[in-house]
Structure formats: C-alpha cells, structure tokens
Motif scaffolding. Sequence first.
Motif, PDB file in Angstrom:
ATOM      1  N   PRO A 103      -8.933   4.764 -26.310  1.00 18.75           N
ATOM      2  CA  PRO A 103      -9.072   6.114 -25.736  1.00 18.75           C
ATOM      3  C   PRO A 103      -9.919   6.202 -24.469  1.00 18.75           C
ATOM      4  O   PRO A 103      -9.626   7.006 -23.594  1.00 18.75           O
ATOM      5  N   ASN A 104     -10.946   5.355 -24.330  1.00 12.27           N
ATOM      6  CA  ASN A 104     -11.859   5.506 -23.191  1.00 12.27           C
ATOM      7  C   ASN A 104     -11.338   4.752 -21.969  1.00 12.27           C
ATOM      8  O   ASN A 104     -11.933   3.788 -21.493  1.00 12.27           O
ATOM      9  N   VAL A 105     -10.204   5.229 -21.468  1.00 13.77           N
ATOM     10  CA  VAL A 105      -9.542   4.560 -20.339  1.00 13.77           C
ATOM     11  C   VAL A 105      -9.277   5.576 -19.231  1.00 13.77           C
ATOM     12  O   VAL A 105      -9.033   6.751 -19.489  1.00 13.77           O
ATOM     13  N   GLU A 106      -9.323   5.084 -18.015  1.00 15.87           N
ATOM     14  CA  GLU A 106      -9.113   5.949 -16.856  1.00 15.87           C
ATOM     15  C   GLU A 106      -8.397   5.154 -15.770  1.00 15.87           C
ATOM     16  O   GLU A 106      -8.659   3.954 -15.603  1.00 15.87           O
ATOM     17  N   ALA A 107      -7.508   5.819 -15.029  1.00 16.03           N
ATOM     18  CA  ALA A 107      -6.880   5.186 -13.870  1.00 16.03           C
ATOM     19  C   ALA A 107      -7.795   5.397 -12.678  1.00 16.03           C
ATOM     20  O   ALA A 107      -8.197   6.527 -12.407  1.00 16.03           O
ATOM     21  N   VAL A 108      -8.108   4.326 -11.979  1.00 14.07           N
ATOM     22  CA  VAL A 108      -8.964   4.500 -10.803  1.00 14.07           C
ATOM     23  C   VAL A 108      -8.159   5.069  -9.653  1.00 14.07           C
ATOM     24  O   VAL A 108      -6.934   5.015  -9.632  1.00 14.07           O
ATOM     25  N   LYS A 109      -8.885   5.631  -8.692  1.00 11.84           N
ATOM     26  CA  LYS A 109      -8.246   6.064  -7.452  1.00 11.84           C
ATOM     27  C   LYS A 109      -9.085   5.597  -6.275  1.00 11.84           C
ATOM     28  O   LYS A 109     -10.288   5.350  -6.426  1.00 11.84           O
ATOM     29  N   ASP A 110      -8.475   5.468  -5.121  1.00 10.20           N
ATOM     30  CA  ASP A 110      -9.212   5.031  -3.934  1.00 10.20           C
ATOM     31  C   ASP A 110     -10.309   6.047  -3.618  1.00 10.20           C
ATOM     32  O   ASP A 110     -10.059   7.259  -3.576  1.00 10.20           O
ATOM     33  N   GLY A 111     -11.491   5.545  -3.423  1.00 11.99           N
ATOM     34  CA  GLY A 111     -12.626   6.425  -3.144  1.00 11.99           C
ATOM     35  C   GLY A 111     -13.354   6.848  -4.406  1.00 11.99           C
ATOM     36  O   GLY A 111     -14.438   7.433  -4.324  1.00 11.99           O
ATOM     37  N   GLY A 112     -12.769   6.559  -5.563  1.00 17.94           N
ATOM     38  CA  GLY A 112     -13.422   6.902  -6.824  1.00 17.94           C
ATOM     39  C   GLY A 112     -14.667   6.041  -7.041  1.00 17.94           C
ATOM     40  O   GLY A 112     -14.674   4.866  -6.697  1.00 17.94           O
ATOM     41  N   VAL A 113     -15.707   6.660  -7.585  1.00 16.18           N
ATOM     42  CA  VAL A 113     -16.946   5.922  -7.883  1.00 16.18           C
ATOM     43  C   VAL A 113     -17.185   6.006  -9.385  1.00 16.18           C
ATOM     44  O   VAL A 113     -17.235   7.104  -9.948  1.00 16.18           O
ATOM     45  N   TYR A 114     -17.290   4.866 -10.039  1.00 17.77           N
ATOM     46  CA  TYR A 114     -17.399   4.799 -11.489  1.00 17.77           C
ATOM     47  C   TYR A 114     -18.759   4.193 -11.844  1.00 17.77           C
ATOM     48  O   TYR A 114     -19.105   3.114 -11.347  1.00 17.77           O
ATOM     49  N   THR A 115     -19.496   4.908 -12.656  1.00 17.94           N
ATOM     50  CA  THR A 115     -20.874   4.509 -12.948  1.00 17.94           C
ATOM     51  C   THR A 115     -20.970   3.876 -14.330  1.00 17.94           C
ATOM     52  O   THR A 115     -20.339   4.344 -15.273  1.00 17.94           O
ATOM     53  N   ILE A 116     -21.749   2.804 -14.426  1.00 15.25           N
ATOM     54  CA  ILE A 116     -22.073   2.262 -15.750  1.00 15.25           C
ATOM     55  C   ILE A 116     -23.351   2.951 -16.200  1.00 15.25           C
ATOM     56  O   ILE A 116     -24.394   2.819 -15.560  1.00 15.25           O
ATOM     57  N   GLU A 117     -23.233   3.715 -17.279  1.00 12.73           N
ATOM     58  CA  GLU A 117     -24.381   4.524 -17.732  1.00 12.73           C
ATOM     59  C   GLU A 117     -25.451   3.629 -18.341  1.00 12.73           C
ATOM     60  O   GLU A 117     -25.179   2.626 -18.947  1.00 12.73           O
ATOM     61  N   PRO A 167       0.828  -1.210   0.000  1.00 13.75           N
ATOM     62  CA  PRO A 167       0.000   0.000   0.000  1.00 13.75           C
ATOM     63  C   PRO A 167       0.863   1.262   0.000  1.00 13.75           C
ATOM     64  O   PRO A 167       2.021   1.234   0.401  1.00 13.75           O
ATOM     65  N   THR A 168       0.305   2.336  -0.503  1.00 15.55           N
ATOM     66  CA  THR A 168       0.982   3.632  -0.494  1.00 15.55           C
ATOM     67  C   THR A 168       0.064   4.608   0.242  1.00 15.55           C
ATOM     68  O   THR A 168      -1.070   4.258   0.572  1.00 15.55           O
ATOM     69  N   PRO A 169       0.533   5.837   0.479  1.00 16.32           N
ATOM     70  CA  PRO A 169      -0.347   6.768   1.185  1.00 16.32           C
ATOM     71  C   PRO A 169      -1.667   6.991   0.444  1.00 16.32           C
ATOM     72  O   PRO A 169      -2.690   7.292   1.049  1.00 16.32           O
ATOM     73  N   LYS A 170      -1.667   6.837  -0.868  1.00 23.18           N
ATOM     74  CA  LYS A 170      -2.885   7.099  -1.638  1.00 23.18           C
ATOM     75  C   LYS A 170      -3.650   5.857  -2.055  1.00 23.18           C
ATOM     76  O   LYS A 170      -4.814   5.944  -2.432  1.00 23.18           O
ATOM     77  N   ARG A 171      -2.967   4.733  -2.072  1.00 20.21           N
ATOM     78  CA  ARG A 171      -3.610   3.530  -2.617  1.00 20.21           C
ATOM     79  C   ARG A 171      -3.522   2.352  -1.655  1.00 20.21           C
ATOM     80  O   ARG A 171      -2.430   1.839  -1.382  1.00 20.21           O
ATOM     81  N   ASN A 172      -4.652   1.902  -1.195  1.00 19.92           N
ATOM     82  CA  ASN A 172      -4.735   0.685  -0.403  1.00 19.92           C
ATOM     83  C   ASN A 172      -4.572  -0.531  -1.311  1.00 19.92           C
ATOM     84  O   ASN A 172      -4.607  -0.409  -2.535  1.00 19.92           O
ATOM     85  N   THR A 173      -4.430  -1.708  -0.692  1.00 21.59           N
ATOM     86  CA  THR A 173      -4.388  -2.921  -1.497  1.00 21.59           C
ATOM     87  C   THR A 173      -5.811  -3.266  -1.988  1.00 21.59           C
ATOM     88  O   THR A 173      -6.787  -2.658  -1.570  1.00 21.59           O
ATOM     89  N   SER A 174      -5.897  -4.259  -2.864  1.00 23.73           N
ATOM     90  CA  SER A 174      -7.123  -4.479  -3.665  1.00 23.73           C
ATOM     91  C   SER A 174      -8.420  -4.710  -2.900  1.00 23.73           C
ATOM     92  O   SER A 174      -8.494  -5.574  -2.021  1.00 23.73           O
ATOM     93  N   ALA A 175      -9.411  -3.981  -3.270  1.00 19.61           N
ATOM     94  CA  ALA A 175     -10.807  -4.200  -2.866  1.00 19.61           C
ATOM     95  C   ALA A 175     -11.665  -3.197  -3.613  1.00 19.61           C
ATOM     96  O   ALA A 175     -11.208  -2.087  -3.906  1.00 19.61           O
ATOM     97  N   GLN A 176     -12.882  -3.611  -3.907  1.00 20.91           N
ATOM     98  CA  GLN A 176     -13.837  -2.683  -4.505  1.00 20.91           C
ATOM     99  C   GLN A 176     -15.249  -3.200  -4.267  1.00 20.91           C
ATOM    100  O   GLN A 176     -15.445  -4.357  -3.914  1.00 20.91           O
ATOM    101  N   VAL A 177     -16.193  -2.296  -4.419  1.00 14.77           N
ATOM    102  CA  VAL A 177     -17.585  -2.662  -4.213  1.00 14.77           C
ATOM    103  C   VAL A 177     -18.374  -2.352  -5.476  1.00 14.77           C
ATOM    104  O   VAL A 177     -18.367  -1.219  -5.957  1.00 14.77           O
TER     105      VAL A 177
END
Lengths: 306, 306
Positions: free
Chosen positions: B292-306, B17-27
Amino acid sequence: MRDPITVTILGSGAAVPTPKRNTSAQVLSVNQVPYLIDCGEGTQTQMMRFGVKQSRITAIFISHHHGDHILGLYGMLSSYNLSNRTKPLHIYAPSEVHRFFVLQKDFFGEVFNYDIVFHPISFKGVKEIYEDKRIRVTSLPLKHKVGCCGFLFEEKEKEPNINKDAIETYELSISDIKRIKDGEDHILEDGRVIPNAKLVTQAQVPRKYVYCTDTAPVIDKYDVVKGVDLLYHEATFDCKQNLLAKKTGHSTSVQASEIAKSVDAKRLLIGHFSSRYKEVSPLVAEAKELFPNVEAVKDGGVYTIE
Amino acid sequence: MRDPITVTILGSGAAVPTPKRNTSAQVLSVNQVPYLIDCGEGTQTQMMRFGVKQSRITAIFISHHHGDHILGLYGMLSSYNLSNRTKPLHIYAPSEVHRFFVLQKDFFGEVFNYDIVFHPISFKGVKEIYEDKRIRVTSLPLKHKVGCCGFLFEEKEKEPNINKDAIETYELSISDIKRIKDGEDHILEDGRVIPNAKLVTQAQVPRKYVYCTDTAPVIDKYDVVKGVDLLYHEATFDCKQNLLAKKTGHSTSVQASEIAKSVDAKRLLIGHFSSRYKEVSPLVAEAKELFPNVEAVKDGGVYTIE
C-alpha cells in the motif's frame, strides 16, 4: 493569405545553459514544415515543451561541432528510433558532426531502423546545400574557433498567377499559360499584343532568413544575405567585451547591429548570450542605437517573418 | 531535529523523454549535501529548474551505460569546467561510462581544469564503493541487458550522545567520555558502577535509501536492503507487459511491489515509466494491492525519508 514563416527558439544561451536559456537550437517553420537548426543538449525536450511537431522534421542543419550545438543530437535520433520512425532524416553538417554521431552509435551499438543521411558541408565559400519545393538553403562560412557555417533559408520564387479574367477573355490554352507564366506577352490571332503585365499578378517576393552563430562579425561580405527579412545573429557579449569576443570567435551585440545595418536586414534577432548576463536588455539597448529593429530572443519565443 | 534526507527526482521516464518526464536522474540529499544518481540528457537543466545546488556535488553514481542514464553527463562536466570548477569530482560507474566520457573528451579536445576521477564498479556481488562522514554507498548488481548496478545509500551510525547531566555529575574527562561512547559503563572512585544506559542517549537508527533501475526484479536476494526506509524501484511497465519486461530486463509495477514487500521496505517509489503511459495511476493501483505505501514519482518531486 500568405503562408507563415516562423522561427521558434529552443535555446538562446551560449556554452553553459542557464535556468532560462538552453544551449543552441531553433526551428524554422515554413508553411508548418519544421526545419531544425543546431541541436544543443535537451533539444528534443524543448521541442515537446514548445509544441514543435518533431516527427515532421526531415532536414537538420548544424553549424559546427561544439558541444553546445550538438549534444542533443544523438538522444533525439535515438528517440526517433525507439519511436519507430521510418522516414529518412537528412543532416547537413560539418563532417566532424558525422564523426561524433558514429562514435556514439558505435559505443551504444545502436541499430537505426530509419535512414540517417549526413551531408557534409564545406567551409570554402557560399554553397547551396539543400532544396525542396518550399525552400533553398545556402551555407555561409563563418569565423569561429572551428569550422562553422551560418545558413541562409530562402523561400523559392513562385510563378506569377494568371488572371482568371485573362484566361476567359482570350481563351488561353495550357501552353499559352505556360508561356505567359514564363514572362512572354500574348499575341492574338489578329496580331494584337497583350502585354504580360496585363495577364498576370506577380507572386510575392520570396522571404529570407539567416541563422548566424557562432562567429565574429563577417557575413556582410556575402551578397546573398543582402536585404534579408530576418537575421538571427549571435551576440555572445556586450560591447565592453570586444577583445574577449575577438579572442573567442564571437560577436558583441553592437557588432551584430553593425552587420544587420551593413547587410540591410529588415529585422534583427540576437541570441547565444553568455551565461554571465542575467539580463540581456543592456545588450539590446547597445544594438538599438545603430539598428532600431532589434530584439533579444528568448527560449520558447516565436518570431514571424511578416 | 534530525537532518533531513530527501530525494529530488530530475527524470522519471524511461528511454524516451516525454513532455512531463525526463530520462533518469535524481539527487539524494543528506544534510543538504547532494549526491547525483544517473545523468540522462538535460540533467544539468533539471537541477537548475528544481533548485539543486550543482556546484556542491562531489560524488556521482551511475547505474549503467545506456544513453538515457548518461547522455547528460558530458554536458554537465563541461559546464562545470566552463564555470571554473576546481573541486574534484568522483564518479562511481561501470567502466564503460568512463570509456564514453573519454570518447567525448577526445572528440571535443577539451581540457578539464578540475579532477574527474572515475571509480569503476563491479557487477560481481555486493560491494561497498563509497563512504564519507555522512554516508556509505554499496553497489547492488542488477539484471539488465547490460551490466547495471543499483545503489544502497546508508547513513552512518552515529555515536551515542553523552547526557550533559552525567558530565557534570560525575565530572567526566575526555577519555571517560570516549570510553562511554564506545559502550562502557563508568566506574566511580568508590567502586560504584554507573551503567552506560544511564549516561548516554542512543543516536537514532541510520536511514537507508535504495535506488534500483534498470532491472528485472532481483534485489530481494540482497540481505543489505532488508528494511530499507525508502526504495526507488523501476516500474517500466504495467503487469500486462510481463513478458516484455522480462525480455527487456525491466520490471512491472507489480513486481516492484513484490520486491518492496519481500525486502520489508517501509515505503516504495516507482518510476522509469515507459513513454507509452500518459497516466501512471493504473501502475500505482496495481502495485498498491500488495504494497500500500507506494507512490509514482514525478519530475521535480521531492521525497523525504522521515
């Protein structure tokens, strides 16, 4: 200027973490050398968040083998390994903590490229378990549902400083200085005696810190903690939960204040709060009646021994 | 208005883990019902921080038994227990994850007051492993140093909606409606045929999410992931580390983009970044050239499927 001694709280909650309080862990820093005490889940992340220089840690002290005090240990040791640590790490902990580490190491089949040395601590009586050039650590058996120890961290006594004037006036040799530092008077060639007190300035009194969780209120039976500068004592419950505290091997904030008063502590920090308390100010208020110099710790809080 | 499907990132870092990124988990949240995927150290705290309703989770999916994907599991299950959970919890994971849980449960001697049901997942071929009224989950064997699976989450196909006007106009009975929802035309008493298409509005196309870490780039061999709406693919390394990625069973961000293109994904999220990268924008830039439609996730980021 005296070297600072600080305590950085990484986790001030009890068994279940809350949004504000991680499970138990803290760092005692003596002259900027960090010593880790307990290691609840997420401790490595808390250290990064609160600016603790993790790689400098060479000694870890663990009170007991309940999950809220050790679930962060393996991940941290593993991160050290992946970060190519080579410096040995010494862990002072009940033997069960070692067993838990081995279970996990065997499960993951991880090969550690630095030495991890476990030093089992005993639950029978007060024992000196660690010393380096700065501090001495003593384990203090506590009263919990499983074997558990508190820790007394004592700064080492420093030698008195010889006054520069005295060195010049009496042309003191290195062997003279050694004798004077040991407390002897100085005898001149003409037989005159210069009293030791005129030759030296005494070093400042060593400071003491006590970490005491999880436990019923018992450490007032240990003479070594008398007059402690800063006492961290658990206060899992408020005073209405006296029976629950007794049943679970914990203390109320009032009991923590009684201990602080009884051991003549200069200052009391309380923590290890049950997740039932959204606000801990009532626990502080209850403790304050008997022992005014008390404060509830918070995660990220840094407490200095003056 | 369509029910939202979102992915909340709890940990976007790789092994350390780093100060900005925890190890793997998502909801993954489908109509506000949360499904937990992987459970690195500190996952329970991340869920509190990012507003996930933990108590609503009844199904957990674990990719593999490396520490950075499972070290938060025991603490979370234990916290549920201490918080008097009664609702059963189902865990879909390689059998080694179950073994790790049992090791810890035996060590702590903890008695769980709610049912924890482990469902072992297989590494042989694509398998449907879970379904409820909202979704269906399929395991996708990956290529890593140990047995590892990705997961395809598919919304269930909904029945078409009968038009209200049609119900009134043709005085449809419940059995008429059932037949029409099954795709039949409606035949009036005078023999006239009302085509199905005039009676119903088709439900919207089910959405798909794929979670894919830790792995070499392999999932384009699975037909079921074709046209996925949102693909989370690991990108542990940048493209200069191709050999290291291959050696360690990981992917570069370029390989993630190749997979996204190959499976005709609508959108790509990359994560599981090595702690060596302070900034991941170069990894995104590399991936963007092909997809082109790529993004790096970040901890706390919420990504919606439209």
